[in-house]
Design a protein around this motif. Structure first.
Motif, PDB file in Angstrom:
ATOM      1  N   ASN A 257       0.826  -1.207   0.000  1.00  0.00           N
ATOM      2  CA  ASN A 257       0.000   0.000   0.000  1.00  0.00           C
ATOM      3  C   ASN A 257       0.863   1.261   0.000  1.00  0.00           C
ATOM      4  N   VAL A 258       1.914   1.255   0.804  1.00  0.00           N
ATOM      5  CA  VAL A 258       2.809   2.416   0.844  1.00  0.00           C
ATOM      6  C   VAL A 258       3.564   2.545  -0.474  1.00  0.00           C
ATOM      7  N   LEU A 259       3.959   1.411  -1.065  1.00  0.00           N
ATOM      8  CA  LEU A 259       4.629   1.460  -2.369  1.00  0.00           C
ATOM      9  C   LEU A 259       3.708   2.094  -3.411  1.00  0.00           C
ATOM     10  N   ALA A 260       2.419   1.814  -3.327  1.00  0.00           N
ATOM     11  CA  ALA A 260       1.470   2.433  -4.264  1.00  0.00           C
ATOM     12  C   ALA A 260       1.425   3.939  -4.082  1.00  0.00           C
ATOM     13  N   GLN A 261       1.531   4.417  -2.864  1.00  0.00           N
ATOM     14  CA  GLN A 261       1.559   5.864  -2.624  1.00  0.00           C
ATOM     15  C   GLN A 261       2.876   6.470  -3.096  1.00  0.00           C
ATOM     16  N   LEU A 262       3.956   5.728  -2.905  1.00  0.00           N
ATOM     17  CA  LEU A 262       5.272   6.214  -3.336  1.00  0.00           C
ATOM     18  C   LEU A 262       5.302   6.418  -4.850  1.00  0.00           C
ATOM     19  N   LEU A 263       4.526   5.590  -5.578  1.00  0.00           N
ATOM     20  CA  LEU A 263       4.469   5.688  -7.037  1.00  0.00           C
ATOM     21  C   LEU A 263       3.058   6.050  -7.497  1.00  0.00           C
ATOM     22  N   GLY A 264       2.377   6.865  -6.703  1.00  0.00           N
ATOM     23  CA  GLY A 264       1.000   7.216  -7.001  1.00  0.00           C
ATOM     24  C   GLY A 264       0.856   8.504  -7.776  1.00  0.00           C
ATOM     25  N   SER A 265      -0.374   9.013  -7.806  1.00  0.00           N
ATOM     26  CA  SER A 265      -0.692  10.190  -8.616  1.00  0.00           C
ATOM     27  C   SER A 265      -0.569  11.498  -7.857  1.00  0.00           C
ATOM     28  N   SER A 266      -0.178  11.447  -6.588  1.00  0.00           N
ATOM     29  CA  SER A 266       0.007  12.680  -5.821  1.00  0.00           C
ATOM     30  C   SER A 266       1.252  13.422  -6.293  1.00  0.00           C
ATOM     31  N   ASP A 334       8.650   9.021   4.094  1.00  0.00           N
ATOM     32  CA  ASP A 334       7.780   9.662   5.085  1.00  0.00           C
ATOM     33  C   ASP A 334       6.509  10.195   4.428  1.00  0.00           C
ATOM     34  N   SER A 335       6.659  10.797   3.244  1.00  0.00           N
ATOM     35  CA  SER A 335       5.500  11.327   2.531  1.00  0.00           C
ATOM     36  C   SER A 335       4.550  10.210   2.121  1.00  0.00           C
ATOM     37  N   ALA A 336       5.074   9.094   1.621  1.00  0.00           N
ATOM     38  CA  ALA A 336       4.235   7.978   1.181  1.00  0.00           C
ATOM     39  C   ALA A 336       3.485   7.372   2.362  1.00  0.00           C
ATOM     40  N   ARG A 337       4.163   7.252   3.509  1.00  0.00           N
ATOM     41  CA  ARG A 337       3.477   6.726   4.697  1.00  0.00           C
ATOM     42  C   ARG A 337       2.365   7.666   5.122  1.00  0.00           C
ATOM     43  N   ARG A 338       2.633   8.957   5.107  1.00  0.00           N
ATOM     44  CA  ARG A 338       1.599   9.917   5.495  1.00  0.00           C
ATOM     45  C   ARG A 338       0.410   9.864   4.534  1.00  0.00           C
ATOM     46  N   GLN A 339       0.681   9.713   3.237  1.00  0.00           N
ATOM     47  CA  GLN A 339      -0.394   9.610   2.258  1.00  0.00           C
ATOM     48  C   GLN A 339      -1.250   8.377   2.530  1.00  0.00           C
ATOM     49  N   ALA A 340      -0.603   7.248   2.813  1.00  0.00           N
ATOM     50  CA  ALA A 340      -1.344   6.013   3.091  1.00  0.00           C
ATOM     51  C   ALA A 340      -2.169   6.137   4.369  1.00  0.00           C
ATOM     52  N   GLN A 341      -1.611   6.780   5.378  1.00  0.00           N
ATOM     53  CA  GLN A 341      -2.363   6.991   6.621  1.00  0.00           C
ATOM     54  C   GLN A 341      -3.527   7.949   6.407  1.00  0.00           C
ATOM     55  N   MET A 342      -3.316   8.973   5.597  1.00  0.00           N
ATOM     56  CA  MET A 342      -4.376   9.944   5.360  1.00  0.00           C
ATOM     57  C   MET A 342      -5.574   9.300   4.661  1.00  0.00           C
ATOM     58  N   ASN A 376       0.477   0.166  11.665  1.00  0.00           N
ATOM     59  CA  ASN A 376       1.188  -0.745  10.770  1.00  0.00           C
ATOM     60  C   ASN A 376       1.840   0.012   9.620  1.00  0.00           C
ATOM     61  N   ILE A 377       1.166   1.032   9.125  1.00  0.00           N
ATOM     62  CA  ILE A 377       1.735   1.835   8.044  1.00  0.00           C
ATOM     63  C   ILE A 377       2.935   2.629   8.553  1.00  0.00           C
ATOM     64  N   ALA A 378       2.825   3.162   9.762  1.00  0.00           N
ATOM     65  CA  ALA A 378       3.941   3.923  10.336  1.00  0.00           C
ATOM     66  C   ALA A 378       5.190   3.062  10.491  1.00  0.00           C
ATOM     67  N   ALA A 379       5.003   1.756  10.630  1.00  0.00           N
ATOM     68  CA  ALA A 379       6.139   0.843  10.852  1.00  0.00           C
ATOM     69  C   ALA A 379       6.782   0.372   9.552  1.00  0.00           C
ATOM     70  N   VAL A 380       6.214   0.720   8.393  1.00  0.00           N
ATOM     71  CA  VAL A 380       6.785   0.286   7.119  1.00  0.00           C
ATOM     72  C   VAL A 380       8.146   0.942   6.925  1.00  0.00           C
ATOM     73  N   SER A 381       9.158   0.137   6.653  1.00  0.00           N
ATOM     74  CA  SER A 381      10.530   0.630   6.547  1.00  0.00           C
ATOM     75  C   SER A 381      11.003   0.658   5.101  1.00  0.00           C
ATOM     76  N   ALA A 382      12.164   1.264   4.900  1.00  0.00           N
ATOM     77  CA  ALA A 382      12.765   1.281   3.572  1.00  0.00           C
ATOM     78  C   ALA A 382      13.068  -0.133   3.099  1.00  0.00           C
TER      79      ALA A 382
END
Length: 405
Positions: A257-266, A334-342, A376-382
């Motif tokens: 899910n975080v990877l999708a935000q990292l490569l998302g449309s934002s 950090d941005s991708a995790r925040r997007q997923a949490q939002m 769980n999203i906050a714990a996603v690491s590099a």
């Protein structure tokens, strides 16, 4: 502040109670989806969903019409592995509508007039989807990712399969598949209606006795279809690319899910900067991950103009390769995790979206909650994202529609 509750019973309840709300949203979720239809009856779940929402129930001509006459909103949806039936009404109507929804779905009245009407609606829905390449390409992608498997079949079925259905087929699908699949009730409102208890709502004990009595038959997953060159047309086209991920309740799901935000449309995403900003190769694109029972699908959907296709896919792959090798930069992670949490926060803050969000996650670990999902999203690491990106690259497939002959 809202309170998150789970209530055990013949129909398990997940509830978000917020006394500030003036509406109540109720959603009945069944783990019966199109993947559970027999291959020759592909689309049965989808047609059954239409019929249950439109057939007479109790003293009213249909659940959907009655809810809308009260000023509320009613709808339903069928996915690969789940069906949702929901309504949002004024809190004063919650007791009646919660009970009526359970009767509509669990104890239907079969009506010979409803099925032909809803089959015509489904034919129009199928025609609309077939005319939209951005829709067609997703079906083609899943078919390539899960060849010969129920997850690769179109949710809506085909005109030929839908044409064959009669009332007996609807009743059998309801009795043998919908009722026996795990079900749950989701409530978002100022209070949990007493009619959330199906016994108090008057649902027959014979129907309740069948709830959740069948286990899903998880067909063994075949290897993905062989990777093939993409045949780009001489016109604007939609490309869907990605790979298998993990199941809906797999602890690694937040990684994808975080990877999708990292490569998302934002505009904050890596892919936005490269694909749209630097290269100017795509205007409309999005990335998302969808988990099913035993597996999932991570994908990017992008609209590309003639001549830009290969270059656009190369940009997407390079971004994944860099993440798989070096991991994301700290500020991008950090941005991708925040997007997923939002996405979770905004879902929980909107009652109807909150009910759908909870419904799609019901049936998982007993200690699951929206707060746990955020943690769980906050714990996603590099390192987690390096592994997820490597898995996507290892199973990479790409499909385009329309496709050159």
């Amino acid at each position: 502040m809202y309170e998150f509750r789970t209530i055990d019973g013949p129909l398990p309840v997940m509830a978000v109670v917020d006394e500030r709300l003036s509406t109540t949203t109720v959603c009945l979720s069944s783990k019966y989806g199109s993947r559970d239809d027999p291959s020759r009856d592909c689309g049965l779940a989808h047609v059954l969903e239409h019929v249950l929402m439109s057939a007479p129930v109790g003293p009213v001509p249909s659940f959907s019409e009655y809810v809308e006459r009260l000023g509320g909103h009613a709808n339903a949806e069928t996915g690969l592995d789940r069906m949702l039936f929901y309504a949002q009404v004024h809190a004063d109507d919650a007791e009646e509508i919660t009970g009526l929804l359970q009767h509509a779905v669990l104890d239907p009245r079969w009506d010979e007039r409803t099925l032909p009407q809803e089959k015509r609606a489904v034919f129009q829905e199928l025609a609309t989807a077939a005319a939209d390449p951005s829709d067609v390409v997703q079906d083609a992608f899943l078919d390539h990712l899960f060849p010969g498997h129920p997850l690769g079949r179109p949710v809506g079925g085909t005109r030929e399969t839908v044409e064959r259905f009669d009332v007996a087929a609807m009743a059998a699908g309801h009795e043998e598949r919908l009722l026996t699949a795990p079900l749950s009730l989701i409530v978002v409102g100022p209070a949990v209606p007493a009619s959330a208890d199906p016994l108090l709502a008057g649902v027959p004990a014979t129907a309740l006795a069948r709830l959740g009595t069948a286990e899903r038959d998880l067909a063994s997953l075949p290897a993905p279809g062989p990777e093939q060159p993409v045949r780009w047309p001489d016109e604007f086209a939609w490309v869907c690319a990605g790979a298998r991920s993990v199941g809906n309740h797999d602890p690694r799901r937040p990684h994808f899910n975080v990877l999708a935000q990292l490569l998302g449309s934002s505009p904050s995403s890596v892919l936005y900067r490269r694909l749209r900003g630097e290269a100017g190769l795509a205007y409309a694109f999005q990335s998302w991950n969808r988990g099913y029972g035993e597996t999932g699908a991570w994908r990017v959907l992008a609209g590309v103009d003639a001549g830009n296709g290969d270059a656009a896919l190369a940009v997407i792959r390079r971004a994944l390769e860099e993440i798989a090798t070096d991991g994301p930069k700290p500020d991008d992670l950090d941005s991708a995790r925040r997007q997923a949490q939002m996405r979770i926060f905004t879902s929980v803050d909107a009652p109807l979206e909150c009910a759908r969000f909870l419904a799609l996650r019901s049936g998982g670990p007993a200690d699951w909650s929206p707060a746990a999902e955020v943690a769980n999203i906050a714990a996603v690491s590099a390192a987690d994202l390096r592994e997820a990106a490597a898995q996507v690259l290892n199973g990479w497939r790409a499909v385009v529609r329309p496709e050159a002959p």
